[in-house]
Scaffold this motif. Structure first.
Motif, mmCIF file in Angstrom:
data_model
loop_
_atom_site.group_PDB
_atom_site.id
_atom_site.type_symbol
_atom_site.label_atom_id
_atom_site.label_comp_id
_atom_site.label_asym_id
_atom_site.label_seq_id
_atom_site.Cartn_x
_atom_site.Cartn_y
_atom_site.Cartn_z
ATOM 1 N N VAL A 68 0.833 -1.211 0.000
ATOM 2 C CA VAL A 68 0.000 0.000 0.000
ATOM 3 C C VAL A 68 0.860 1.251 0.000
ATOM 4 N N TYR A 69 1.811 1.352 0.907
ATOM 5 C CA TYR A 69 2.587 2.587 1.024
ATOM 6 C C TYR A 69 3.434 2.869 -0.211
ATOM 7 N N ARG A 70 3.859 1.844 -0.922
ATOM 8 C CA ARG A 70 4.642 2.059 -2.144
ATOM 9 C C ARG A 70 3.815 2.707 -3.257
ATOM 10 N N THR A 71 2.484 2.692 -3.133
ATOM 11 C CA THR A 71 1.640 3.296 -4.170
ATOM 12 C C THR A 71 1.444 4.797 -3.970
ATOM 13 N N LEU A 72 1.886 5.342 -2.836
ATOM 14 C CA LEU A 72 1.574 6.723 -2.494
ATOM 15 C C LEU A 72 2.643 7.707 -2.956
ATOM 16 N N HIS A 73 2.173 8.759 -3.617
ATOM 17 C CA HIS A 73 3.042 9.861 -4.027
ATOM 18 C C HIS A 73 3.577 10.544 -2.776
ATOM 19 N N GLY A 74 4.872 10.779 -2.735
ATOM 20 C CA GLY A 74 5.486 11.400 -1.564
ATOM 21 C C GLY A 74 6.173 10.413 -0.645
ATOM 22 N N VAL A 75 5.857 9.127 -0.782
ATOM 23 C CA VAL A 75 6.566 8.092 -0.019
ATOM 24 C C VAL A 75 7.843 7.783 -0.786
ATOM 25 N N ALA A 96 7.069 -7.251 16.351
ATOM 26 C CA ALA A 96 5.958 -7.108 15.412
ATOM 27 C C ALA A 96 6.546 -6.996 14.010
ATOM 28 N N GLU A 97 5.804 -7.490 13.020
ATOM 29 C CA GLU A 97 6.149 -7.213 11.633
ATOM 30 C C GLU A 97 5.753 -5.757 11.388
ATOM 31 N N VAL A 98 6.696 -4.958 10.902
ATOM 32 C CA VAL A 98 6.471 -3.529 10.721
ATOM 33 C C VAL A 98 6.979 -3.073 9.367
ATOM 34 N N VAL A 99 6.574 -1.853 9.015
ATOM 35 C CA VAL A 99 7.203 -1.150 7.910
ATOM 36 C C VAL A 99 7.693 0.194 8.433
ATOM 37 N N ALA A 100 8.860 0.581 7.953
ATOM 38 C CA ALA A 100 9.376 1.928 8.183
ATOM 39 C C ALA A 100 9.065 2.706 6.908
ATOM 40 N N ASP A 142 -3.754 8.054 8.442
ATOM 41 C CA ASP A 142 -5.127 7.680 8.096
ATOM 42 C C ASP A 142 -5.138 6.481 7.137
ATOM 43 N N VAL A 143 -4.161 6.423 6.241
ATOM 44 C CA VAL A 143 -4.013 5.253 5.370
ATOM 45 C C VAL A 143 -3.783 4.005 6.227
ATOM 46 N N PHE A 144 -2.931 4.127 7.226
ATOM 47 C CA PHE A 144 -2.644 3.011 8.133
ATOM 48 C C PHE A 144 -3.936 2.456 8.734
ATOM 49 N N PHE A 145 -4.809 3.353 9.184
ATOM 50 C CA PHE A 145 -6.048 2.895 9.815
ATOM 51 C C PHE A 145 -7.117 2.492 8.799
ATOM 52 N N THR A 146 -6.889 2.758 7.532
ATOM 53 C CA THR A 146 -7.789 2.304 6.478
ATOM 54 C C THR A 146 -7.413 0.897 6.019
ATOM 55 N N LEU A 147 -6.130 0.597 6.020
ATOM 56 C CA LEU A 147 -5.692 -0.661 5.416
ATOM 57 C C LEU A 147 -5.686 -1.849 6.364
#
Length: 175
Positions: free
Chosen positions: A17-24, A52-56, A71-76
């Motif tokens: 998910v995060y790789r799809t976001l502009h600005g990441v 925990a399995e995490v992403v930075a 907000d993306v975090f709490f959506t996914l």
């Protein structure tokens, strides 16, 4: 640039998910929150390391606001599920946010309050200090892009990516 370390189930989904976001600018799958130094994926999967399995997620807040990242975090993922996400069960799949400063803690706490307004039930997401972060093995990095037809990716990651694409369309990178 800012970096948030977030846990919301299997790191493959968050990474995708995060790789799809502009600005990441970077996403690194890894482990944190446990007691074993330099744990392996196999060790973390036992649920006995405390990690925990995490992403930075590293992002440019001038391009994508910190609140949107959260907000993306709490959506996914479902922040009401204690020590699990769907069929992934164990403390390694807990919902958690690992802060590295008082400012991050304040942002994380505010995002938990916003999430509680979106979800019925109690949000169980932990907001805890970041301890040592360990990068996951190379084959876990950008796993979805490398394995798009893999069963777990098709069944679990694709719906999450699509949900975020729909809800945050203005932040999705052009293909």
């Amino acid at each position: 640039m800012q970096t948030f370390v977030l846990a919301g189930g299997c790191f493959w989904c968050l990474d995708a998910v995060y790789r799809t976001l502009h600005g990441v600018t970077d996403v690194v799958s890894g482990y944190t929150g446990g007691e074993v130094p330099s744990p392996s994926y196999e060790q973390v999967c036992t649920g006995r390391t405390g990690h925990a399995e995490v992403v930075a997620v590293t992002f440019d807040p001038d391009v994508i606001p910190a609140d949107v990242i959260l907000d993306v975090f709490f959506t996914l993922h479902d922040p009401r599920q204690l020590n699990r996400q769907g069929n992934d069960v164990g403390t390694q799949y807990r919902s958690a946010m690992f802060y590295s400063s008082p400012e991050q803690k304040a942002l994380f706490d505010a995002s938990v309050v916003r999430a509680a307004d979106l979800w019925d039930g109690t949000v169980v997401t932990e907001v805890v200090p970041l301890t040592e972060f360990f990068s996951a093995e190379e084959y876990h990095q950008d796993f979805f892009a490398k394995n798009p037809g893999q069963g777990y990716c098709m069944a679990v990651a694709v719906p999450k990516v699509n949900k975020v694409r729909k809800s945050f369309a203005q932040y999705i990178r052009a293909a």
